[in-house]
Design a protein around this motif. Structure first.
Motif, PDB file in Angstrom:
ATOM      1  N   LEU A  47       0.914  -1.273   0.204  1.00 50.52           N
ATOM      2  CA  LEU A  47       0.097   0.092  -0.024  1.00 50.52           C
ATOM      3  C   LEU A  47       0.981   1.178   0.089  1.00 50.52           C
ATOM      4  CD1 LEU A  47      -2.774  -1.143   2.611  1.00 50.52           C
ATOM      5  CD2 LEU A  47      -2.646  -1.416   0.176  1.00 50.52           C
ATOM      6  N   GLU A  48       0.361   2.328  -0.153  1.00 50.60           N
ATOM      7  CA  GLU A  48       1.124   3.589  -0.360  1.00 50.60           C
ATOM      8  C   GLU A  48       0.068   4.773   0.187  1.00 50.60           C
ATOM      9  OE1 GLU A  48       2.863   4.567  -3.959  1.00 50.60           O
ATOM     10  OE2 GLU A  48       2.702   6.744  -3.925  1.00 50.60           O
ATOM     11  N   ASN A  49       0.605   5.305   1.281  1.00 50.52           N
ATOM     12  CA  ASN A  49      -0.131   6.551   1.966  1.00 50.52           C
ATOM     13  C   ASN A  49       0.676   7.634   2.296  1.00 50.52           C
ATOM     14  OD1 ASN A  49      -2.528   7.741   2.851  1.00 50.52           O
ATOM     15  ND2 ASN A  49      -2.318   6.654   4.883  1.00 50.52           N
ATOM     16  N   THR A  50       0.561   8.977   1.854  1.00 49.19           N
ATOM     17  CA  THR A  50      -0.436   9.286   0.461  1.00 49.19           C
ATOM     18  C   THR A  50       0.218   8.673  -0.788  1.00 49.19           C
ATOM     19  OG1 THR A  50       0.820  11.452   0.516  1.00 49.19           O
ATOM     20  CG2 THR A  50      -0.986  11.215   2.254  1.00 49.19           C
ATOM     21  N   LEU A  51      -0.980   8.648  -1.549  1.00 50.65           N
ATOM     22  CA  LEU A  51      -0.310   8.535  -3.130  1.00 50.65           C
ATOM     23  C   LEU A  51      -0.967   9.612  -3.922  1.00 50.65           C
ATOM     24  CD1 LEU A  51      -0.940   4.965  -4.530  1.00 50.65           C
ATOM     25  CD2 LEU A  51      -1.871   7.058  -5.922  1.00 50.65           C
TER      26      LEU A  51
ATOM     27  N   GLY B 278       5.348   4.364   3.155  1.00 49.80           N
ATOM     28  CA  GLY B 278       4.917   5.586   3.842  1.00 49.80           C
ATOM     29  C   GLY B 278       5.993   6.704   3.782  1.00 49.80           C
ATOM     30  N   ALA B 279       6.419   6.729   2.638  1.00 51.38           N
ATOM     31  CA  ALA B 279       7.395   7.975   2.273  1.00 51.38           C
ATOM     32  C   ALA B 279       6.696   9.173   2.834  1.00 51.38           C
ATOM     33  CB  ALA B 279       7.701   7.846   0.788  1.00 51.38           C
ATOM     34  N   ARG B 280       5.447   9.158   2.399  1.00 50.23           N
ATOM     35  CA  ARG B 280       4.739  10.396   2.746  1.00 50.23           C
ATOM     36  C   ARG B 280       3.749  10.435   4.006  1.00 50.23           C
ATOM     37  NH1 ARG B 280       5.424  14.245  -0.922  1.00 50.23           N
ATOM     38  NH2 ARG B 280       6.635  13.957  -2.827  1.00 50.23           N
ATOM     39  N   LEU B 281       3.700   9.181   4.717  1.00 51.14           N
ATOM     40  CA  LEU B 281       2.806   9.066   5.650  1.00 51.14           C
ATOM     41  C   LEU B 281       2.666  10.071   6.616  1.00 51.14           C
ATOM     42  CD1 LEU B 281       0.761   6.870   6.993  1.00 51.14           C
ATOM     43  CD2 LEU B 281       2.611   6.034   8.234  1.00 51.14           C
TER      44      LEU B 281
END
Ligand code: PLP
Length: 361
Positions: free
Chosen positions: A153-157, A185-188
């Motif tokens: 999963l990716e968050n945010t995408l 979660g690079a941008r979690l």
């Protein structure tokens, strides 16, 4: 707001909307960097590095953490460490960073088959619409399709927030069926700043999570992977095998820690979301459409059917010193008020010029 660019770097970030990779380390980060320990981390004995890893494990309620050089490296070592014996497949969103923006590393270095899903709702993957219909559960019978071993999963995408409630459903379902779950979660940080849970809500749901210290937080490099002791032990091996073992990462870890404490914990991201909404509202006020909703710090301008193009906007903004480069605008915390006003002015000017052209025609 403090002047983050005042510490003498001539290359200012305050007018740069081209991406939050444009943030610059602050004076506090540079100071921390010069006070870091300088021991060897390949042997795992550097104090500042170990402290950062423990701190991130603590924040995310995971047993262990590992510093890596980039988010890309974090996703790769996480996923490689979760997989064991092929055949295997990884299910992910068609727009996922691991699929589109990491030079194919995850798939090349694992040999996994991508199971690519375009979410039915256009925003985020859901268990019922996207995952259950596509997943290949290993039921001990079918052998024609590679079994799904990981859902990534990716968050945010694309700046959009994935609801924690849906993440919980997906992770529970996956684990019940023997499937592991990784979070890019690079941008979690942005999802949390938008009000969607806390780091310790996400940690226990996932087997591994990657978090980036550069981008919106402002450090110059680095990311962390969190997971179980066993997975992190293996991740250390994988990191070494791809050249990610660093002798003295202490200074990078010291700056990263300041980035987490001051930018994220200090609540500096919320302002960027407000600015993004403000810019999106300016665009929509003139009849402009957004390709994706503005839920965090990104604004996606849709130029279809407008009388002007991205190039026109880039040029108009540049006359006011504002830097943009594509239809995606990213607001970071070092953007100044003048840049926001100048960008909004540029939008207004273009729409009214277009309006005049239409009236003459
Ligand atoms: C930026 C980003 C990455 C990769 O981070 P790098 O540090 O640039 O390698 C991974 N995933 C997402 C969602 C990102 O935005």
């Amino acid at each position: 707001m403090p002047d983050y660019n005042a510490w003498s770097h001539p290359d200012t970030a305050a007018f740069d909307f081209r991406g939050d990779v444009r943030t610059r380390p602050t004076a506090a980060m540079l100071e921390a960097l010069s006070n870091a320990s300088l021991e060897d981390d390949v042997s795992g004995t550097d104090t500042t590095t170990n402290e950062l890893q423990n701190y991130m494990a603590h924040l995310t309620s995971k047993p262990a953490g590992l510093f890596v050089l980039s988010g890309t490296m974090g996703n790769l070592v996480s996923i490689r460490s979760l997989l064991t014996q092929p055949p295997y497949a990884i299910l992910c969103d068609a727009r996922a960073h691991i699929l589109n923006n990491e030079s194919g590393g995850v798939f090349a270095l694992t040999g996994a088959i991508p199971q690519v899903v375009q979410p039915a709702n256009g925003r985020f993957l859901t268990l019922d619409d996207d995952i259950i219909p596509r997943i290949q559960v290993d039921n001990g019978k079918q052998i024609h399709k590679a079994p799904t071993r990981i859902i990534a999963l990716e968050n945010t995408l694309n700046g959009m927030v994935m609801p924690l409630s849906e993440i919980r459903r997906i992770c529970n379902y996956a684990h019940k069926h023997g499937i592991l779950v990784h979070l890019d979660g690079a941008r979690l940080w942005e999802a949390i700043a938008a009000g969607e849970g806390s780091l310790s809500d996400y940690g226990p749901l996932f087997d591994t999570i990657t978090l980036c210290f550069a981008k919106g937080l402002g450090a110059s490099a680095g990311a962390v992977v969190v997971g179980s002791e066993a997975v992190i032990r293996h991740a250390r091996w994988i990191r070494q095998s791809i050249g990610g073992g660093v002798r003295q990462p202490g200074p990078l870890c010291a700056a990263a820690r300041v980035a987490v404490e001051q930018t994220f914990c200090g609540g500096l991201l919320q302002r960027t979301h407000g600015i993004a909404r403000d810019i999106a509202a300016e665009w929509q006020k003139h009849g402009g459409r957004l390709t994706f909703p503005t839920e965090t710090n990104m604004v996606w301008f849709n130029f279809n059917g407008l009388g002007f193009t991205l190039e026109d906007l880039v040029k108009e903004a540049a006359t006011r010193g504002v830097l943009i480069s594509r239809d995606r605008l990213v607001v970071h915390y070092q953007i100044c008020e003048e840049a926001i006003e100048s960008l909004k002015k540029s939008i207004e000017v273009l729409f009214s010029r277009f309006q005049e052209t239409r009236e003459i025609a």
